[in-house]
Enzyme design. Sequence first.
Site, short mmCIF file in Angstrom:
data_model
loop_
_atom_site.label_atom_id
_atom_site.label_comp_id
_atom_site.label_asym_id
_atom_site.label_seq_id
_atom_site.Cartn_x
_atom_site.Cartn_y
_atom_site.Cartn_z
N HIS A 134 0.87 -1.18 0.00
CA HIS A 134 0.00 0.00 0.00
C HIS A 134 0.91 1.23 0.00
O HIS A 134 2.03 1.18 0.53
CB HIS A 134 -0.82 -0.06 1.30
CG HIS A 134 -1.89 0.96 1.43
ND1 HIS A 134 -1.63 2.26 1.80
CD2 HIS A 134 -3.24 0.89 1.26
CE1 HIS A 134 -2.77 2.93 1.86
NE2 HIS A 134 -3.76 2.11 1.53
N ASP A 211 3.42 -4.27 8.06
CA ASP A 211 2.15 -3.57 7.90
C ASP A 211 1.04 -4.61 8.11
O ASP A 211 0.78 -5.44 7.24
CB ASP A 211 2.10 -2.96 6.49
CG ASP A 211 0.74 -2.35 6.17
OD1 ASP A 211 -0.20 -2.54 6.96
OD2 ASP A 211 0.63 -1.69 5.12
N GLN A 214 -4.19 -5.27 6.97
CA GLN A 214 -5.16 -6.21 6.41
C GLN A 214 -5.10 -7.58 7.08
O GLN A 214 -5.85 -8.48 6.72
CB GLN A 214 -4.93 -6.38 4.90
CG GLN A 214 -5.17 -5.12 4.09
CD GLN A 214 -6.65 -4.73 4.04
OE1 GLN A 214 -7.54 -5.54 4.23
NE2 GLN A 214 -6.89 -3.45 3.78
N LYS A 237 -10.27 -1.02 10.49
CA LYS A 237 -10.39 -2.20 9.63
C LYS A 237 -10.69 -3.45 10.45
O LYS A 237 -10.99 -4.50 9.90
CB LYS A 237 -9.10 -2.40 8.84
CG LYS A 237 -8.86 -1.30 7.81
CD LYS A 237 -7.64 -1.58 7.00
CE LYS A 237 -7.13 -0.36 6.27
NZ LYS A 237 -7.90 -0.04 5.06
N CYS A 375 -4.76 2.43 -3.61
CA CYS A 375 -3.51 2.97 -3.02
C CYS A 375 -2.35 2.00 -3.23
O CYS A 375 -1.53 1.81 -2.33
CB CYS A 375 -3.67 3.28 -1.54
SG CYS A 375 -4.90 4.55 -1.23
N1 PMP Z 1 -1.66 -0.73 4.62
C1 PMP Z 1 -2.60 -1.50 4.06
C2 PMP Z 1 -2.23 -2.87 3.58
C3 PMP Z 1 -3.90 -1.02 3.93
O1 PMP Z 1 -4.83 -1.78 3.36
C4 PMP Z 1 -4.20 0.28 4.41
C5 PMP Z 1 -5.60 0.86 4.28
N2 PMP Z 1 -6.20 0.66 3.05
C6 PMP Z 1 -3.18 1.02 5.00
C7 PMP Z 1 -1.94 0.49 5.09
C8 PMP Z 1 -3.44 2.39 5.53
O2 PMP Z 1 -4.30 2.34 6.63
P1 PMP Z 1 -4.93 3.65 7.23
O3 PMP Z 1 -5.55 4.40 6.08
O4 PMP Z 1 -5.94 3.16 8.20
O5 PMP Z 1 -3.82 4.43 7.87
#
Ligand code: PMP
Length: 417
Positions: A134, A211, A214, A237, A375
């Site tokens: 991401h 990270d 997910q 999430k 993203c």
């Molecule tokens: N890493 C991953 C794998 C994600 O899916 C996301 C959210 N789509 C993020 C980071 C960022 O998370 P947040 O927007 O809650 O900071």
Amino acid sequence: MNDLSMASNTETKAFDVESIRRDFPILAQQINGKPLVYLDNGASAQKPVSVLDAMDRYYREMHSNVHRGAHTLGDRATAAFEGARETVRSFINAPSTREIIWTRGTTEAINLVANGLAPRLKEGDEILVSHMEHHANIVPWQMVAERTGAKVVPVQVTPEGELDLDSFSNLMNDRTRILAITHASNVLGTINPVADLIRQAKQQGVLTVIDGAQAVPHFKPDVQALDCDFYAFSSHKMFGPTGIGVLYGRAELLEQMPPYQGGGEMIERVSFERTTWNELPYKFEAGTPAIAEAVGLAAAIDYLNSFDHTALEAAEQALLTRANQLLETVPGMDIIGTAKNKVPVISFKIAGLHPSDIGTLLDQQGIAIRTGHHCAMPLMDFYGVPGTARASFAFYNTLEEVEKLFTGLQKIQRLFT
Ligand code: PMP
């Protein structure tokens, strides 16, 4: 599914999806005249009533600022807030609450680590990420690389959407300082073999940042079993509120890192001559924190802990298996990401249809999915697509909803191709 899941709670409820759905009031509504089918859990999951109630009760009965100690409400708020930190510690099996830093989410957690590790980086050093990250696990590293002369190097992904382990071994070298990698991909669903990668990184003295955004909605990570240095995730999430997330960090590394932001809470003593930092974890928590949100996140974790995690994972995998079986039969269907080990996320494209049209037309049938680049533009470039449609499931989804997605797609496919 995941060999690092912690043993399930002893007092767990039986898995009954209809009764689970009653815990999520938002699901019982009509969208565009049709029952809502919420398949955008990867973007943000819905909240059980116990989370809503915990936050409501916090504001009604105990709100005050924390760590001020002068009165009873302040003590109540502090107890709830620090109790939430302990709930998070236990959820990821971290050794100490000193290692649990509240952030606004995964994004802020990774920015915090990237900034904190910047003083260790110099010209020519390498930060290994992967092609499936991401943007939150790419851009903060690029910004730090720009400042320090280090380089961000992406590990390749196979066409099936698995991490290319040969590419990983080839790229890991004596210039590598940091491995920053996702536990599970938000686009492909792939669960990366992070325990193995961390082991290899450790052997070369490389710091590891995982990270977990997910991963945590689907299984419990055990940071001690993983042996990672940092682990980041977001509350929203995993059925908790927005506005809060967590950074786990190994205490000895956090001790060495400079603070991320300055202000109240994070200091020990301030003077114009010399200011000193507060102890962990407060050194990284400048300003009034998201107190009600911490309470809400703890309630979400308590909710998750009230189920047998193995049963939840099995139910989610059944949804994924059924969705794969059905979607594969839609003419022109191309499922992107067919790794063996996946969280319940399916990205796809359909020949002749733009992903955003698929999203809009499904929405008219009450079905919420996500479309776009998610993203993850480098991954879109790898697959040569501007975007995909993505259905992402949670344990409150049903096999009937999977069927609705399938018939919805069939309908769109027949109308427009
Ligand atoms: N890493 C991953 C794998 C994600 O899916 C996301 C959210 N789509 C993020 C980071 C960022 O998370 P947040 O927007 O809650 O900071």
